[in-house]
Write an enzyme that holds these catalytic residues in place. Structure first.
Site, mmCIF file in Angstrom:
data_model
loop_
_atom_site.group_PDB
_atom_site.id
_atom_site.type_symbol
_atom_site.label_atom_id
_atom_site.label_comp_id
_atom_site.label_asym_id
_atom_site.label_seq_id
_atom_site.Cartn_x
_atom_site.Cartn_y
_atom_site.Cartn_z
ATOM 1 N N ASN A 22 12.073 -3.453 -3.019
ATOM 2 C CA ASN A 22 11.096 -2.364 -3.039
ATOM 3 C C ASN A 22 11.837 -1.034 -3.177
ATOM 4 O O ASN A 22 12.828 -0.791 -2.487
ATOM 5 C CB ASN A 22 10.299 -2.431 -1.732
ATOM 6 C CG ASN A 22 9.372 -1.253 -1.547
ATOM 7 O OD1 ASN A 22 9.821 -0.165 -1.213
ATOM 8 N ND2 ASN A 22 8.102 -1.475 -1.739
ATOM 9 N N ASP A 23 11.369 -0.166 -4.077
ATOM 10 C CA ASP A 23 12.109 1.068 -4.370
ATOM 11 C C ASP A 23 12.349 1.941 -3.131
ATOM 12 O O ASP A 23 13.463 2.431 -2.904
ATOM 13 C CB ASP A 23 11.429 1.876 -5.487
ATOM 14 C CG ASP A 23 9.964 2.166 -5.223
ATOM 15 O OD1 ASP A 23 9.400 1.630 -4.244
ATOM 16 O OD2 ASP A 23 9.371 2.934 -6.004
ATOM 17 N N GLY A 55 2.760 7.263 -5.524
ATOM 18 C CA GLY A 55 2.520 6.533 -4.283
ATOM 19 C C GLY A 55 3.407 7.069 -3.182
ATOM 20 O O GLY A 55 4.257 7.929 -3.418
ATOM 21 N N GLU A 84 5.360 -0.931 4.723
ATOM 22 C CA GLU A 84 4.507 -0.207 3.776
ATOM 23 C C GLU A 84 3.877 1.000 4.482
ATOM 24 O O GLU A 84 2.669 1.041 4.754
ATOM 25 C CB GLU A 84 3.424 -1.127 3.195
ATOM 26 C CG GLU A 84 3.935 -2.081 2.146
ATOM 27 C CD GLU A 84 4.312 -1.395 0.817
ATOM 28 O OE1 GLU A 84 4.026 -0.191 0.655
ATOM 29 O OE2 GLU A 84 4.899 -2.082 -0.033
ATOM 30 N N HIS A 136 0.678 2.881 3.425
ATOM 31 C CA HIS A 136 -0.661 2.330 3.629
ATOM 32 C C HIS A 136 -1.030 2.230 5.104
ATOM 33 O O HIS A 136 -1.955 1.504 5.478
ATOM 34 C CB HIS A 136 -0.811 1.004 2.878
ATOM 35 C CG HIS A 136 -0.571 1.205 1.417
ATOM 36 N ND1 HIS A 136 -1.504 1.813 0.595
ATOM 37 C CD2 HIS A 136 0.524 0.992 0.660
ATOM 38 C CE1 HIS A 136 -0.997 1.929 -0.626
ATOM 39 N NE2 HIS A 136 0.237 1.446 -0.603
ATOM 40 N N CYS A 143 -7.726 5.173 -1.484
ATOM 41 C CA CYS A 143 -6.335 4.853 -1.811
ATOM 42 C C CYS A 143 -6.296 3.831 -2.941
ATOM 43 O O CYS A 143 -7.222 3.031 -3.083
ATOM 44 C CB CYS A 143 -5.619 4.312 -0.573
ATOM 45 S SG CYS A 143 -3.861 4.014 -0.847
ATOM 46 N N CYS A 183 -4.786 1.220 -3.049
ATOM 47 C CA CYS A 183 -4.743 -0.158 -2.529
ATOM 48 C C CYS A 183 -6.128 -0.707 -2.238
ATOM 49 O O CYS A 183 -6.275 -1.886 -1.953
ATOM 50 C CB CYS A 183 -3.890 -0.210 -1.259
ATOM 51 S SG CYS A 183 -4.708 0.483 0.194
ATOM 52 N N CYS A 191 -5.311 6.079 3.760
ATOM 53 C CA CYS A 191 -3.909 5.707 3.962
ATOM 54 C C CYS A 191 -3.070 6.989 3.880
ATOM 55 O O CYS A 191 -3.487 7.977 3.277
ATOM 56 C CB CYS A 191 -3.429 4.768 2.857
ATOM 57 S SG CYS A 191 -4.283 3.203 2.775
ATOM 58 N N GLU A 206 -0.680 7.551 1.999
ATOM 59 C CA GLU A 206 -0.554 7.859 0.563
ATOM 60 C C GLU A 206 -1.738 8.660 0.031
ATOM 61 O O GLU A 206 -1.580 9.568 -0.774
ATOM 62 C CB GLU A 206 -0.413 6.546 -0.209
ATOM 63 C CG GLU A 206 -0.420 6.698 -1.714
ATOM 64 C CD GLU A 206 -0.112 5.379 -2.415
ATOM 65 O OE1 GLU A 206 0.849 4.692 -2.008
ATOM 66 O OE2 GLU A 206 -0.822 5.034 -3.357
#
Ligand SMILES: [Zn+2]
Length: 242
Positions: free
Chosen positions: A33-34, A62, A83, A86, A96, A98, A103, A105
């Protein structure tokens, strides 16, 4: 394996396998994951060197992050943990990507800031420059931009307060567009922390911006690729026929 990537429009995509096939080097391919990789990079080579407990927050379209506890990245049972973007901070809040609402984000990401500042992405206001634009406008006294940063900074502070209460990190690092947001709203973030973070967790907390900036993810990816070489160089050498 990308199980669910709403901002990448990729679900159930065996990304590592596909990348390995496309590169055709005959070498193992590691994927991560980045934001997790950026957290590892800041921990091993950036502002978090020597810090065993830290939280890294990365924002762009994000919001992602990584939690390093006792020197190790928290990944959860299947590696999809951490995460942070979120974490729900405003149940009745913005939609969001998702599918949930409110969230982190949705409240502090690029779109949230630009919308609060009255700059619609459709008019070409997007990306890091658009975020910097809002921070610069606030510096120059633009009241709408100041109010947008105040609002986003407050949500950011609330998110950080939850993380600080849960994980008691020594350092929280802001990267990506959140670096700009934090620098433009540090007072708001700190005042929210003063209210919502518990004193023992808050007192020695250091808030910092990313040292590796946009290189953080790539540096983390390089660390990941080299990890098994460093762990067992002879085995890798033997496999390469040397
Ligand atoms: Zn979400």
């Amino acid at each position: 394996m990308i199980r669910f990537g709403p901002n990448l429009h990729a679900d159930e995509a065996p990304f590592g396998e596909a990348l390995g096939r496309r590169l055709a080097f005959g070498l193992p391919v590691s994927v991560g994951n980045d934001a997790n990789l950026a957290a590892l990079a800041e921990h091993s080579r950036g502002v978090g060197v020597g810090v065993r407990d830290l939280v890294y927050l990365h924002g762009d379209v994000g919001v992602g992050g990584g939690i390093i506890a006792g020197g190790h990245l928290l990944g959860g049972h299947d590696g999809y943990g951490g995460e942070i973007g979120h974490m729900v901070i405003n149940p009745g809040g913005g939609q969001c990507a998702c599918g949930s609402r409110g969230c982190l984000e949705a409240e502090v990401g690029e779109r949230a800031l630009l919308e609060a500042a009255g700059r619609s992405p459709e008019e070409g206001h997007q990306g890091r420059d658009a975020v910097r634009n809002v921070v610069d406008a606030a510096d120059r006294g633009d009241i709408v931009a100041q109010e947008a940063l105040r609002q986003v900074g407050d949500w950011l502070g609330l998110g950080v307060a939850n993380l600080v209460n849960l994980f008691n990190p020594e350092m929280v690092i802001f990267g990506g567009m959140l670096r700009e947001v934090y620098l433009g709203s540090a007072a708001q973030v700190r005042s929210r922390l003063a209210v919502s973070a518990l004193a023992p967790q808050r007192e020695k907390l250091r808030l910092r911006t990313s040292a590796l900036a946009d290189d953080a993810t790539l540096v983390g990816a390089a660390e990941l690729a080299f990890a098994h070489v460093l762990a067992d160089p002879l085995e890798v050498l033997a496999r390469a026929g040397g």
